[in-house]
Motif scaffolding. Structure first.
Motif, PDB file in Angstrom:
ATOM      1  N   THR A 161       0.816  -1.210   0.000  1.00 30.93           N
ATOM      2  CA  THR A 161       0.000   0.000   0.000  1.00 30.93           C
ATOM      3  C   THR A 161       0.854   1.265   0.000  1.00 30.93           C
ATOM      4  N   GLY A 162       2.126   1.136   0.325  1.00 32.53           N
ATOM      5  CA  GLY A 162       3.017   2.294   0.314  1.00 32.53           C
ATOM      6  C   GLY A 162       3.608   2.586  -1.050  1.00 32.53           C
ATOM      7  N   CYS A 163       4.276   1.593  -1.635  1.00 34.32           N
ATOM      8  CA  CYS A 163       4.989   1.821  -2.901  1.00 34.32           C
ATOM      9  C   CYS A 163       4.273   1.257  -4.123  1.00 34.32           C
ATOM     10  N   GLN A 164       3.242   0.476  -3.912  1.00 33.34           N
ATOM     11  CA  GLN A 164       2.449  -0.109  -4.998  1.00 33.34           C
ATOM     12  C   GLN A 164       3.176  -1.200  -5.784  1.00 33.34           C
ATOM     13  N   ARG A 165       4.215  -1.787  -5.182  1.00 39.22           N
ATOM     14  CA  ARG A 165       4.892  -2.908  -5.829  1.00 39.22           C
ATOM     15  C   ARG A 165       4.302  -4.223  -5.340  1.00 39.22           C
ATOM     16  N   THR A 166       4.402  -5.244  -6.195  1.00 38.94           N
ATOM     17  CA  THR A 166       4.005  -6.585  -5.789  1.00 38.94           C
ATOM     18  C   THR A 166       5.110  -7.171  -4.918  1.00 38.94           C
ATOM     19  N   VAL A 167       4.789  -8.247  -4.213  1.00 35.02           N
ATOM     20  CA  VAL A 167       5.793  -8.923  -3.391  1.00 35.02           C
ATOM     21  C   VAL A 167       6.976  -9.345  -4.258  1.00 35.02           C
ATOM     22  N   GLU A 168       6.699  -9.893  -5.428  1.00 38.11           N
ATOM     23  CA  GLU A 168       7.782 -10.325  -6.327  1.00 38.11           C
ATOM     24  C   GLU A 168       8.656  -9.144  -6.743  1.00 38.11           C
ATOM     25  N   GLU A 169       8.041  -8.008  -7.063  1.00 39.21           N
ATOM     26  CA  GLU A 169       8.812  -6.832  -7.476  1.00 39.21           C
ATOM     27  C   GLU A 169       9.683  -6.318  -6.330  1.00 39.21           C
ATOM     28  N   ILE A 170       9.155  -6.372  -5.120  1.00 40.54           N
ATOM     29  CA  ILE A 170       9.925  -5.934  -3.951  1.00 40.54           C
ATOM     30  C   ILE A 170      11.130  -6.844  -3.738  1.00 40.54           C
ATOM     31  N   THR A 171      10.906  -8.144  -3.783  1.00 46.32           N
ATOM     32  CA  THR A 171      12.008  -9.077  -3.501  1.00 46.32           C
ATOM     33  C   THR A 171      13.040  -9.121  -4.629  1.00 46.32           C
ATOM     34  N   ARG A 172      12.632  -8.826  -5.849  1.00 45.45           N
ATOM     35  CA  ARG A 172      13.562  -8.854  -6.984  1.00 45.45           C
ATOM     36  C   ARG A 172      14.276  -7.524  -7.219  1.00 45.45           C
ATOM     37  N   TRP A 173      13.819  -6.434  -6.587  1.00 40.08           N
ATOM     38  CA  TRP A 173      14.302  -5.084  -6.881  1.00 40.08           C
ATOM     39  C   TRP A 173      15.831  -4.999  -6.922  1.00 40.08           C
ATOM     40  N   SER A 174      16.500  -5.562  -5.953  1.00 36.21           N
ATOM     41  CA  SER A 174      17.968  -5.435  -5.880  1.00 36.21           C
ATOM     42  C   SER A 174      18.674  -6.155  -7.024  1.00 36.21           C
ATOM     43  N   ARG A 175      17.992  -7.076  -7.690  1.00 40.42           N
ATOM     44  CA  ARG A 175      18.595  -7.812  -8.797  1.00 40.42           C
ATOM     45  C   ARG A 175      18.147  -7.293 -10.171  1.00 40.42           C
ATOM     46  N   MET A 176      17.276  -6.283 -10.186  1.00 38.99           N
ATOM     47  CA  MET A 176      16.782  -5.732 -11.451  1.00 38.99           C
ATOM     48  C   MET A 176      17.776  -4.740 -12.030  1.00 38.99           C
ATOM     49  N   ASP A 177      17.824  -4.683 -13.370  1.00 37.23           N
ATOM     50  CA  ASP A 177      18.592  -3.613 -13.995  1.00 37.23           C
ATOM     51  C   ASP A 177      17.707  -2.370 -14.058  1.00 37.23           C
ATOM     52  N   ASN A 178      18.288  -1.249 -14.459  1.00 38.90           N
ATOM     53  CA  ASN A 178      17.540   0.004 -14.455  1.00 38.90           C
ATOM     54  C   ASN A 178      16.340  -0.016 -15.392  1.00 38.90           C
ATOM     55  N   ALA A 179      16.449  -0.675 -16.519  1.00 43.58           N
ATOM     56  CA  ALA A 179      15.323  -0.745 -17.455  1.00 43.58           C
ATOM     57  C   ALA A 179      14.129  -1.450 -16.801  1.00 43.58           C
ATOM     58  N   GLU A 180      14.400  -2.555 -16.115  1.00 45.04           N
ATOM     59  CA  GLU A 180      13.324  -3.282 -15.455  1.00 45.04           C
ATOM     60  C   GLU A 180      12.753  -2.467 -14.289  1.00 45.04           C
TER      61      GLU A 180
END
Length: 71
Positions: free
Chosen positions: A25-44
């Motif tokens: 409810t704060g950032c509007q990311r899914t659980v998967e997006e939150i847990t993967r964030w540190s491994r995402m490149d800037n485009a993703e």
């Protein structure tokens, strides 16, 4: 000489609570997006930020300028 792009910062606003669809409810990311964030490149990351913006608009958290909410 190439410059290294800085990482796109996290949209976390330290309001960490999941709704019934498992979206923060704060950032509007899914659980998967939150847990993967540190491994995402800037485009993703930019793609996820766009999805977060759309989720916030559709949930009524933000309104588009010049558009009034349906009452």
């Amino acid at each position: 000489m190439s410059t290294i792009e800085r990482p796109v910062p996290s949209p976390c606003v330290n309001i960490c609570a999941l709704d019934e669809d498992d979206i923060c409810t704060g950032c509007q990311r899914t659980v998967e997006e939150i847990t993967r964030w540190s491994r995402m490149d800037n485009a993703e990351r930019r793609k996820v930020l766009g999805l977060c913006h759309e989720r916030a608009k559709s949930s009524g958290l933000i309104w588009m300028l010049g558009k009034t909410p349906d009452l």
